[in-house]
Motif scaffolding. Structure first.
Motif, PDB file in Angstrom:
ATOM      1  N   PHE A  67       0.844  -1.203   0.000  1.00  0.00           N
ATOM      2  CA  PHE A  67       0.000   0.000   0.000  1.00  0.00           C
ATOM      3  C   PHE A  67       0.878   1.253   0.000  1.00  0.00           C
ATOM      4  N   VAL A  68       1.900   1.264   0.834  1.00  0.00           N
ATOM      5  CA  VAL A  68       2.817   2.409   0.907  1.00  0.00           C
ATOM      6  C   VAL A  68       3.595   2.557  -0.399  1.00  0.00           C
ATOM      7  N   LYS A  69       4.038   1.445  -0.995  1.00  0.00           N
ATOM      8  CA  LYS A  69       4.750   1.505  -2.282  1.00  0.00           C
ATOM      9  C   LYS A  69       3.849   2.076  -3.378  1.00  0.00           C
ATOM     10  N   ILE A  70       2.584   1.673  -3.379  1.00  0.00           N
ATOM     11  CA  ILE A  70       1.653   2.196  -4.380  1.00  0.00           C
ATOM     12  C   ILE A  70       1.493   3.698  -4.204  1.00  0.00           C
ATOM     13  N   ALA A  71       1.302   4.149  -2.976  1.00  0.00           N
ATOM     14  CA  ALA A  71       1.168   5.585  -2.719  1.00  0.00           C
ATOM     15  C   ALA A  71       2.407   6.331  -3.207  1.00  0.00           C
ATOM     16  N   GLN A  72       3.591   5.829  -2.871  1.00  0.00           N
ATOM     17  CA  GLN A  72       4.829   6.488  -3.279  1.00  0.00           C
ATOM     18  C   GLN A  72       4.967   6.513  -4.796  1.00  0.00           C
ATOM     19  N   ALA A  73       4.593   5.426  -5.450  1.00  0.00           N
ATOM     20  CA  ALA A  73       4.674   5.375  -6.913  1.00  0.00           C
ATOM     21  C   ALA A  73       3.698   6.361  -7.549  1.00  0.00           C
ATOM     22  N   LEU A  74       2.654   6.734  -6.804  1.00  0.00           N
ATOM     23  CA  LEU A  74       1.683   7.721  -7.287  1.00  0.00           C
ATOM     24  C   LEU A  74       2.038   9.134  -6.800  1.00  0.00           C
ATOM     25  N   ASP A  75       3.271   9.289  -6.309  1.00  0.00           N
ATOM     26  CA  ASP A  75       3.766  10.576  -5.788  1.00  0.00           C
ATOM     27  C   ASP A  75       2.949  11.075  -4.601  1.00  0.00           C
ATOM     28  N   MET A  76       2.582  10.140  -3.742  1.00  0.00           N
ATOM     29  CA  MET A  76       1.825  10.467  -2.529  1.00  0.00           C
ATOM     30  C   MET A  76       2.540   9.825  -1.344  1.00  0.00           C
ATOM     31  N   ARG A  77       2.177  10.269  -0.182  1.00  0.00           N
ATOM     32  CA  ARG A  77       2.600   9.583   1.029  1.00  0.00           C
ATOM     33  C   ARG A  77       1.495   8.603   1.395  1.00  0.00           C
ATOM     34  N   GLY A  78       1.859   7.561   2.103  1.00  0.00           N
ATOM     35  CA  GLY A  78       0.887   6.551   2.476  1.00  0.00           C
ATOM     36  C   GLY A  78      -0.306   7.135   3.206  1.00  0.00           C
ATOM     37  N   HIS A  79      -0.052   8.095   4.110  1.00  0.00           N
ATOM     38  CA  HIS A  79      -1.160   8.663   4.879  1.00  0.00           C
ATOM     39  C   HIS A  79      -2.086   9.512   4.007  1.00  0.00           C
ATOM     40  N   GLU A  80      -1.564  10.066   2.910  1.00  0.00           N
ATOM     41  CA  GLU A  80      -2.423  10.840   2.012  1.00  0.00           C
ATOM     42  C   GLU A  80      -3.414   9.928   1.288  1.00  0.00           C
ATOM     43  N   LEU A  81      -2.918   8.786   0.827  1.00  0.00           N
ATOM     44  CA  LEU A  81      -3.800   7.834   0.165  1.00  0.00           C
ATOM     45  C   LEU A  81      -4.793   7.258   1.170  1.00  0.00           C
ATOM     46  N   LEU A  82      -4.335   6.981   2.362  1.00  0.00           N
ATOM     47  CA  LEU A  82      -5.212   6.475   3.411  1.00  0.00           C
ATOM     48  C   LEU A  82      -6.304   7.484   3.758  1.00  0.00           C
ATOM     49  N   LYS A  83      -5.939   8.755   3.818  1.00  0.00           N
ATOM     50  CA  LYS A  83      -6.919   9.807   4.112  1.00  0.00           C
ATOM     51  C   LYS A  83      -7.981   9.882   3.012  1.00  0.00           C
ATOM     52  N   ASP A  84      -7.558   9.733   1.761  1.00  0.00           N
ATOM     53  CA  ASP A  84      -8.512   9.738   0.647  1.00  0.00           C
ATOM     54  C   ASP A  84      -9.447   8.531   0.745  1.00  0.00           C
ATOM     55  N   ILE A  85      -8.899   7.388   1.123  1.00  0.00           N
ATOM     56  CA  ILE A  85      -9.714   6.190   1.314  1.00  0.00           C
ATOM     57  C   ILE A  85     -10.725   6.414   2.436  1.00  0.00           C
ATOM     58  N   GLU A  86     -10.264   6.997   3.527  1.00  0.00           N
ATOM     59  CA  GLU A  86     -11.155   7.285   4.653  1.00  0.00           C
ATOM     60  C   GLU A  86     -12.241   8.278   4.249  1.00  0.00           C
ATOM     61  N   TYR A  87     -11.874   9.321   3.527  1.00  0.00           N
ATOM     62  CA  TYR A  87     -12.822  10.349   3.081  1.00  0.00           C
ATOM     63  C   TYR A  87     -13.944   9.733   2.251  1.00  0.00           C
ATOM     64  N   ARG A  88     -13.609   8.728   1.485  1.00  0.00           N
ATOM     65  CA  ARG A  88     -14.598   8.080   0.611  1.00  0.00           C
ATOM     66  C   ARG A  88     -15.376   6.967   1.312  1.00  0.00           C
ATOM     67  N   GLY A  89     -15.120   6.774   2.605  1.00  0.00           N
ATOM     68  CA  GLY A  89     -15.850   5.775   3.372  1.00  0.00           C
ATOM     69  C   GLY A  89     -15.423   4.346   3.097  1.00  0.00           C
TER      70      GLY A  89
END
Length: 87
Positions: free
Chosen positions: A53-75
């Motif tokens: 999950f963290v590698k995917i976020a980094q490959a998308l030029d994000m931090r893991g917590h940013e992707l996690l926050k987006d996931i949380e925001y979308r329920g």
């Protein structure tokens, strides 16, 4: 990418990849996995573990917590903690 409703974590990862105009093969390569595994993630046949999950976020030029926050925001946060990782 055409606008469509994000209903799953795989949909979200796919949308972010497409927004970066990144081929699935490139994202998979950057995460050090095969394209089929990335396809399975994007189609929700497989959920990535935390290290991937963290590698995917980094490959998308994000931090893991940013992707996690987006996931949380979308329920979709509960989907990460399913014991059954397959549909």
């Amino acid at each position: 990418m055409e606008n469509h409703e994000i209903l799953t974590i795989g949909n979200l990862i796919e949308q972010k990849r497409r927004d970066k105009q990144m081929p699935q093969e490139e994202l998979a390569f950057n995460c050090r996995i095969v394209r089929k595994t990335m396809s399975n993630i994007e189609t929700d046949k497989h959920l990535p573990g935390l290290p991937l999950f963290v590698k995917i976020a980094q490959a998308l030029d994000m931090r893991g917590h940013e992707l996690l926050k987006d996931i949380e925001y979308r329920g979709l946060l509960g989907d990460l903690f399913r014991t059954d990782k397959r549909h």
